[in-house]
Design a protein around this motif. Sequence first.
Motif, PDB file in Angstrom:
ATOM      1  N   ALA A 119       1.136   4.291  -3.075  1.00 55.98           N
ATOM      2  CA  ALA A 119       0.977   5.729  -2.834  1.00 55.98           C
ATOM      3  C   ALA A 119       2.239   6.497  -3.227  1.00 55.98           C
ATOM      4  O   ALA A 119       2.159   7.567  -3.842  1.00 55.98           O
ATOM      5  CB  ALA A 119       0.650   5.975  -1.365  1.00 55.98           C
ATOM      6  N   ASP A 120       3.409   5.957  -2.893  1.00 59.14           N
ATOM      7  CA  ASP A 120       4.669   6.660  -3.164  1.00 59.14           C
ATOM      8  C   ASP A 120       5.050   6.660  -4.645  1.00 59.14           C
ATOM      9  O   ASP A 120       5.487   7.668  -5.178  1.00 59.14           O
ATOM     10  CB  ASP A 120       5.820   6.029  -2.367  1.00 59.14           C
ATOM     11  CG  ASP A 120       5.654   6.239  -0.871  1.00 59.14           C
ATOM     12  OD1 ASP A 120       4.853   7.113  -0.481  1.00 59.14           O
ATOM     13  OD2 ASP A 120       6.325   5.514  -0.111  1.00 59.14           O
ATOM     14  N   GLN A 143       0.827  -1.212   0.000  1.00 58.84           N
ATOM     15  CA  GLN A 143       0.000   0.000   0.000  1.00 58.84           C
ATOM     16  C   GLN A 143       0.860   1.260   0.000  1.00 58.84           C
ATOM     17  O   GLN A 143       0.565   2.221  -0.715  1.00 58.84           O
ATOM     18  CB  GLN A 143      -0.942  -0.012   1.206  1.00 58.84           C
ATOM     19  CG  GLN A 143      -2.051  -1.024   1.062  1.00 58.84           C
ATOM     20  CD  GLN A 143      -2.846  -1.221   2.340  1.00 58.84           C
ATOM     21  OE1 GLN A 143      -2.349  -0.999   3.439  1.00 58.84           O
ATOM     22  NE2 GLN A 143      -4.097  -1.648   2.185  1.00 58.84           N
ATOM     23  N   GLY A 193       1.085   7.071  -7.119  1.00 63.25           N
ATOM     24  CA  GLY A 193       0.244   8.226  -6.816  1.00 63.25           C
ATOM     25  C   GLY A 193      -1.227   7.965  -7.071  1.00 63.25           C
ATOM     26  O   GLY A 193      -1.757   6.900  -6.761  1.00 63.25           O
ATOM     27  N   THR A 194      -1.883   8.945  -7.683  1.00 69.83           N
ATOM     28  CA  THR A 194      -3.331   8.852  -7.896  1.00 69.83           C
ATOM     29  C   THR A 194      -3.708   8.088  -9.162  1.00 69.83           C
ATOM     30  O   THR A 194      -4.891   7.901  -9.440  1.00 69.83           O
ATOM     31  CB  THR A 194      -3.937  10.267  -7.984  1.00 69.83           C
ATOM     32  OG1 THR A 194      -3.330  10.960  -9.073  1.00 69.83           O
ATOM     33  CG2 THR A 194      -3.728  11.034  -6.689  1.00 69.83           C
ATOM     34  N   ARG A 239      -5.093   2.418  -7.945  1.00 73.93           N
ATOM     35  CA  ARG A 239      -5.878   2.144  -6.746  1.00 73.93           C
ATOM     36  C   ARG A 239      -5.689   0.670  -6.404  1.00 73.93           C
ATOM     37  O   ARG A 239      -5.877  -0.210  -7.247  1.00 73.93           O
ATOM     38  CB  ARG A 239      -7.346   2.443  -7.013  1.00 73.93           C
ATOM     39  CG  ARG A 239      -8.227   2.352  -5.776  1.00 73.93           C
ATOM     40  CD  ARG A 239      -9.671   2.742  -6.082  1.00 73.93           C
ATOM     41  NE  ARG A 239     -10.168   2.249  -7.348  1.00 73.93           N
ATOM     42  CZ  ARG A 239     -10.767   1.063  -7.521  1.00 73.93           C
ATOM     43  NH1 ARG A 239     -10.930   0.250  -6.508  1.00 73.93           N
ATOM     44  NH2 ARG A 239     -11.209   0.703  -8.703  1.00 73.93           N
TER      45      ARG A 239
END
Length: 184
Positions: free
Chosen positions: A97-98, A93, A101-102, A105
């Motif tokens: 995120a690192d 996880q 990014g966006t 998911r």
Amino acid sequence: MHRTDSPTSALQTRWQALAPREQTLLQAAAALVAAALLWWLAVAPALQLLRSAGPRHAALDAQLQHMQALQAEAVQLQALPRANPDDAQRALQASVADTLGTSARLTINGDRATLALKGTPASALAAWLAQARANARAVPQEMRLARAQPAEGRTARTAAPPERPQAPAPVRWDGTIVLALPQR
């Protein structure tokens, strides 16, 4: 009258009836045909095999080196201590995120993780896959990827003046990746 001559004796009789010069010419023709057959059936295939041996040997050496590198990587991965599933999930996880990014998911369901991608840069995805394997010991099980259509704001082509050569837009991916996580 019955003839008792065999085909061999008939050929011998015909041979002896030929002039010495004709016999020599027929012997030379037979030797030429025998030499041609020897070349086509024995020498030419061997020479062709000899010519192709160098490139084939180099290709096999490259394949052997690749297999040895994979073997060394497998031995190295087997030597690592067993990963804690909870730590692996947290590492996975955090890496999403690192690194992604966006544009990605992550959904975790038991010992499976599904990563949904939307316009993810190829270089970031490659780095993330290496991190997921090394840090979380996650192994890709299934990938369904399609090259993303470039959006107007993302392409380098729209920003370049017409007189300069246009840089290609970076490759981006849409799709899903299913990973197997370490088991409890």
